[in-house]
Design a protein around this motif. Structure first.
Motif, PDB file in Angstrom:
ATOM      1  N   LEU A 430     -12.260  -9.007   3.078  1.00 19.77           N
ATOM      2  CA  LEU A 430     -11.517 -10.262   2.921  1.00 19.77           C
ATOM      3  C   LEU A 430     -11.821 -11.239   4.053  1.00 19.77           C
ATOM      4  N   THR A 431     -12.048 -10.732   5.252  1.00 20.28           N
ATOM      5  CA  THR A 431     -12.411 -11.618   6.356  1.00 20.28           C
ATOM      6  C   THR A 431     -13.767 -12.263   6.097  1.00 20.28           C
ATOM      7  N   GLU A 432     -14.724 -11.479   5.604  1.00 23.36           N
ATOM      8  CA  GLU A 432     -16.035 -12.035   5.279  1.00 23.36           C
ATOM      9  C   GLU A 432     -15.951 -13.085   4.175  1.00 23.36           C
ATOM     10  N   ALA A 433     -14.911 -12.960   3.317  1.00 27.53           N
ATOM     11  CA  ALA A 433     -14.728 -13.945   2.258  1.00 27.53           C
ATOM     12  C   ALA A 433     -13.975 -15.186   2.734  1.00 27.53           C
ATOM     13  N   GLY A 434     -13.637 -15.219   4.020  1.00 27.80           N
ATOM     14  CA  GLY A 434     -12.951 -16.385   4.578  1.00 27.80           C
ATOM     15  C   GLY A 434     -11.454 -16.352   4.441  1.00 27.80           C
ATOM     16  N   THR A 435     -10.888 -15.190   4.066  1.00 25.04           N
ATOM     17  CA  THR A 435      -9.438 -15.076   3.919  1.00 25.04           C
ATOM     18  C   THR A 435      -8.965 -13.833   4.660  1.00 25.04           C
ATOM     19  N   PRO A 436      -8.972 -13.837   5.997  1.00 18.31           N
ATOM     20  CA  PRO A 436      -8.569 -12.654   6.759  1.00 18.31           C
ATOM     21  C   PRO A 436      -7.165 -12.210   6.362  1.00 18.31           C
ATOM     22  N   PRO A 437      -6.976 -10.904   6.130  1.00 19.84           N
ATOM     23  CA  PRO A 437      -5.712 -10.433   5.586  1.00 19.84           C
ATOM     24  C   PRO A 437      -4.779  -9.826   6.629  1.00 19.84           C
ATOM     25  N   LEU A 438      -3.560  -9.666   6.214  1.00 19.61           N
ATOM     26  CA  LEU A 438      -2.592  -8.811   6.888  1.00 19.61           C
ATOM     27  C   LEU A 438      -2.493  -7.549   6.042  1.00 19.61           C
ATOM     28  N   VAL A 439      -2.830  -6.384   6.601  1.00 20.50           N
ATOM     29  CA  VAL A 439      -2.826  -5.129   5.856  1.00 20.50           C
ATOM     30  C   VAL A 439      -1.728  -4.245   6.415  1.00 20.50           C
ATOM     31  N   MET A 440      -0.802  -3.893   5.568  1.00 20.27           N
ATOM     32  CA  MET A 440       0.338  -3.056   5.948  1.00 20.27           C
ATOM     33  C   MET A 440       0.297  -1.752   5.160  1.00 20.27           C
ATOM     34  N   CYS A 441       0.955  -0.724   5.675  1.00 18.84           N
ATOM     35  CA  CYS A 441       0.909   0.574   5.013  1.00 18.84           C
ATOM     36  C   CYS A 441       2.183   1.354   5.296  1.00 18.84           C
ATOM     37  N   HIS A 442       2.556   2.199   4.343  1.00 16.27           N
ATOM     38  CA  HIS A 442       3.593   3.189   4.617  1.00 16.27           C
ATOM     39  C   HIS A 442       3.296   4.498   3.911  1.00 16.27           C
ATOM     40  N   VAL A 443       3.783   5.575   4.487  1.00 15.60           N
ATOM     41  CA  VAL A 443       3.781   6.868   3.819  1.00 15.60           C
ATOM     42  C   VAL A 443       4.931   6.846   2.837  1.00 15.60           C
ATOM     43  N   SER A 444       4.616   6.986   1.545  1.00  9.19           N
ATOM     44  CA  SER A 444       5.666   6.835   0.533  1.00  9.19           C
ATOM     45  C   SER A 444       6.144   8.160  -0.053  1.00  9.19           C
ATOM     46  N   HIS A 445       5.307   9.200  -0.016  1.00  6.63           N
ATOM     47  CA  HIS A 445       5.673  10.492  -0.599  1.00  6.63           C
ATOM     48  C   HIS A 445       5.015  11.584   0.227  1.00  6.63           C
ATOM     49  N   VAL A 446       5.736  12.683   0.443  1.00  4.17           N
ATOM     50  CA  VAL A 446       5.201  13.760   1.274  1.00  4.17           C
ATOM     51  C   VAL A 446       5.243  15.083   0.524  1.00  4.17           C
ATOM     52  N   TYR A 447       4.307  15.957   0.889  1.00  2.00           N
ATOM     53  CA  TYR A 447       4.196  17.303   0.324  1.00  2.00           C
ATOM     54  C   TYR A 447       3.799  18.241   1.461  1.00  2.00           C
ATOM     55  N   PRO A 448       3.972  19.536   1.274  1.00  4.44           N
ATOM     56  CA  PRO A 448       3.538  20.446   2.343  1.00  4.44           C
ATOM     57  C   PRO A 448       2.075  20.280   2.718  1.00  4.44           C
ATOM     58  N   ALA A 449       1.219  19.968   1.733  1.00  2.27           N
ATOM     59  CA  ALA A 449      -0.220  19.892   2.003  1.00  2.27           C
ATOM     60  C   ALA A 449      -0.724  18.488   2.301  1.00  2.27           C
ATOM     61  N   GLY A 450       0.069  17.445   2.034  1.00  2.00           N
ATOM     62  CA  GLY A 450      -0.446  16.098   2.241  1.00  2.00           C
ATOM     63  C   GLY A 450       0.588  15.030   1.969  1.00  2.00           C
ATOM     64  N   ALA A 451       0.111  13.795   1.801  1.00  2.16           N
ATOM     65  CA  ALA A 451       1.023  12.663   1.647  1.00  2.16           C
ATOM     66  C   ALA A 451       0.328  11.526   0.923  1.00  2.16           C
ATOM     67  N   SER A 452       1.120  10.563   0.513  1.00  4.67           N
ATOM     68  CA  SER A 452       0.626   9.351  -0.133  1.00  4.67           C
ATOM     69  C   SER A 452       0.686   8.194   0.850  1.00  4.67           C
ATOM     70  N   LEU A 453      -0.337   7.342   0.809  1.00  6.57           N
ATOM     71  CA  LEU A 453      -0.354   6.109   1.590  1.00  6.57           C
ATOM     72  C   LEU A 453      -0.286   4.928   0.635  1.00  6.57           C
ATOM     73  N   TYR A 454       0.597   3.984   0.925  1.00  9.13           N
ATOM     74  CA  TYR A 454       0.820   2.811   0.073  1.00  9.13           C
ATOM     75  C   TYR A 454       0.525   1.568   0.907  1.00  9.13           C
ATOM     76  N   PHE A 455      -0.503   0.824   0.505  1.00 10.87           N
ATOM     77  CA  PHE A 455      -0.949  -0.347   1.263  1.00 10.87           C
ATOM     78  C   PHE A 455      -0.475  -1.637   0.596  1.00 10.87           C
ATOM     79  N   THR A 456      -0.099  -2.597   1.409  1.00  9.07           N
ATOM     80  CA  THR A 456       0.212  -3.956   0.954  1.00  9.07           C
ATOM     81  C   THR A 456      -0.724  -4.920   1.682  1.00  9.07           C
ATOM     82  N   VAL A 457      -1.351  -5.804   0.920  1.00  8.80           N
ATOM     83  CA  VAL A 457      -2.338  -6.729   1.466  1.00  8.80           C
ATOM     84  C   VAL A 457      -1.868  -8.155   1.196  1.00  8.80           C
ATOM     85  N   VAL A 458      -1.855  -8.978   2.229  1.00 11.02           N
ATOM     86  CA  VAL A 458      -1.491 -10.394   2.082  1.00 11.02           C
ATOM     87  C   VAL A 458      -2.571 -11.232   2.735  1.00 11.02           C
ATOM     88  N   SER A 459      -3.017 -12.270   2.027  1.00  9.38           N
ATOM     89  CA  SER A 459      -4.016 -13.182   2.579  1.00  9.38           C
ATOM     90  C   SER A 459      -3.852 -14.537   1.918  1.00  9.38           C
TER      91      SER A 459
END
Length: 538
Positions: A430-459
């Motif tokens: 997005l920066t190369e396209a001339g619209t540098p973003p704000l990238v946010m993330c949270h862990v939304s779900h957890v398991y014994p072996a792993g987790a989910s990552l949920y990203f929000t992008v604003v530009s």
């Protein structure tokens, strides 16, 4: 009530961005107000329906003439889903892929009749629940090089909205697919039960959609994913009926329920779902915890997921999401601080005694992981605004910003590299396209072996917002697979993730699923182009 045709949810709940947030977007990302306002519904018209008279008559015979609708407004309201590209296109009046009609069956037998009629007349069928897909799951590839159909109908399941059975001994409920989340909870609450499935789309998404997309709710730590809740399914296919699930678990061969769950309408139409239910919790408490870094917070969540005890709700925002305040959409942008650390939301449900006991043990574990308790205010604020983020997305679009989300999951050992890879892919592209973003993330779900990552992008939107997002989405998808993640944890595949899903399961996996589809849907009328890419020519 219908959802807003050009945005999310109830129009009465929409609100403009606060001035300080608008200023932040302008100063940080160069966002400027959109030049062209969204069109009015009355000014948006799809092309003429391509249904033949014979096909329309067959549909009338299947469900009744009153339940086959071809007016412009109904067709527009069933055009695509609710991803940001979907909304930008429909706001501009672009509805070339509107369904040729909308069909509303009343029961399983009418769904079978619709499928028979559409098979005979070569009309594609797209099952439609709440219309909340964000991965192109409601936009079949009906023309072009992948052999799709040129005519399709949206199969709206809203009339199939009953609680069919509640077994208090087994604690299961059988639900029709057109029930929305709040309707399910209201029906179960009358008998003292809850399903416990509360995704962000809860207010508008339906039971059928939960099953078809393998949905996961915000209380998954306590109640599990939706596919964990399902004990039985009834499915209408062009070849007949599948009744799946005779017991909670079975060793009688592969579990065909799991073949239908996540199939996104490509194999059949889910006409009833039997799910586990739970007594309504008399006590609910939500609270906040602060961690110095995202890495430290993830380690704390992993400890709870692997060693217990697990609360009912468990999620963790990274530094950027915490700073912006995205965990509390109703107070976005308030109290910005560069040293805010990372906010975790922890929720407990049960009897007062159960909540107190579990809360004491969770507090001990999080304190040992150097978490700082913030009290109940952050948790209560999150719970109050937990379904409001999509409205915030609409307000961002109105202000001229581009806002989109994507999600994945991986094993704990792969999470750090996955997090960095996706952030880097989005930021670089997005920066190369001339619209540098704000990238946010949270862990939304957890398991014994792993987790989910949920990203929000604003530009900023750039000159062509849809085109500007496409390479960033491709880069993020490539980064997810390269870093060991799955292409989707709970949004599904649709058309947006289809090619990457094929890479994830491999050519033989694609052939296996095509064989299943051909056996159940030999004419290929069910959601063509969704989930599976076309097989190479032989």
């Amino acid at each position: 009530m219908d959802m807003l045709w050009s945005g999310w949810g109830d129009p009465a709940k929409a609100a403009p961005l606060p001035e300080d947030v608008t200023g932040l977007l302008r100063d940080l990302l160069g966002v400027r107000p959109a030049e062209a306002p969204a069109k009015e519904l009355a000014a948006v018209a799809p092309g003429p329906s391509r249904l033949t008279d014979a096909a329309r008559a067959a549909l009338h015979a299947a469900v009744g003439e009153a339940h086959v609708r071809g007016d412009d407004e109904t067709r527009v309201r069933h055009t695509r889903g609710k991803s940001t590209p979907d909304l930008l296109r429909i706001r501009s009046g672009e509805v070339t892929d509107a369904p040729d009609a909308v069909v509303l069956p009343a029961d399983h037998d009418e769904v079978l009749a619709v499928l028979a009629a559409c098979t005979e007349h070569r009309v594609a069928v797209v099952p439609f629940g709440g219309g909340t897909s964000v991965v192109g799951g409601l936009a079949p590839r009906v023309s072009g090089g992948d052999g799709g159909h040129t005519v399709f109908v949206a199969l709206d399941l809203r009339r199939m909205n009953r609680l069919l059975d509640l077994d208090e001994i087994s604690r299961t409920a059988t639900l029709q697919p057109g029930l929305r989340g709040p309707e399910v909870e209201a029906l179960l609450a009358e008998r003292g039960y809850t399903l416990g499935h509360f995704p962000q789309s809860f207010e508008w998404a339906t039971v059928g959609g939960f099953a078809a997309a393998r949905s996961s709710g915000q209380a998954s730590a306590g109640f599990g994913r939706f596919d964990d809740m399902v004990t039985a399914l009834r499915v209408a296919t062009p070849r007949g009926t599948l009744d799946l699930g005779r017991a909670p678990r079975s060793a009688a061969g592969p579990d065909l329920r799991q073949l239908v769950l996540g199939s996104e309408g490509a194999f059949g139409v889910i006409t009833s779902v039997t799910v586990r239910i739970h007594p309504t919790a008399p006590t609910k408490v939500y609270e906040g915890w602060r961690f110095a870094s995202f890495a430290e917070g993830r380690a704390a969540l992993r400890t709870l997921a692997q060693d217990g005890p697990l609360p009912t709700v468990l999620r963790l925002s990274d530094e950027t999401e915490t700073m912006i305040g995205l965990a509390k959409p109703d107070a976005i942008g308030g109290g910005l601080s560069s040293d805010a650390g990372c906010l975790a939301i922890v929720g407990y449900e049960g009897t007062a005694e159960e909540v107190a006991h579990r809360r004491t043990r969770v507090h001990a574990a999080l304190s040992a992981a150097e978490g700082e308790p913030l009290g109940e205010d952050p948790g209560t604020g999150w719970a109050h605004g937990r379904y409001n983020a999509p409205y915030l997305r609409d307000a961002l679009l109105d202000a001229g910003a581009f806002a989109e989300t994507l999600e994945t999951a991986a094993f704990w050992s792969d999470i750090p590299a996955l997090y960095e890879a996706v952030r880097t892919a989005l930021t670089t592209t997005l920066t190369e396209a001339g619209t540098p973003p704000l990238v946010m993330c949270h862990v939304s779900h957890v398991y014994p072996a792993g987790a989910s990552l949920y990203f929000t992008v604003v530009s900023a939107q750039g000159e062509d917002a849809v085109a500007h997002w496409a390479p960033a989405k491709r880069a993020a998808n490539d980064a997810i697979l390269a870093a060991g993640g799955t292409i989707s944890h709970h949004h599904g595949v649709g058309t947006d993730h289809r090619d990457w899903y094929a890479r994830e399961i491999g050519p033989l996996g694609v052939e296996v699923l095509h064989a299943v589809k051909y056996r159940l849907d030999p004419a290929g009328i069910l959601n063509p182009g969704i989930l599976l890419p076309p097989l190479p020519a032989r």
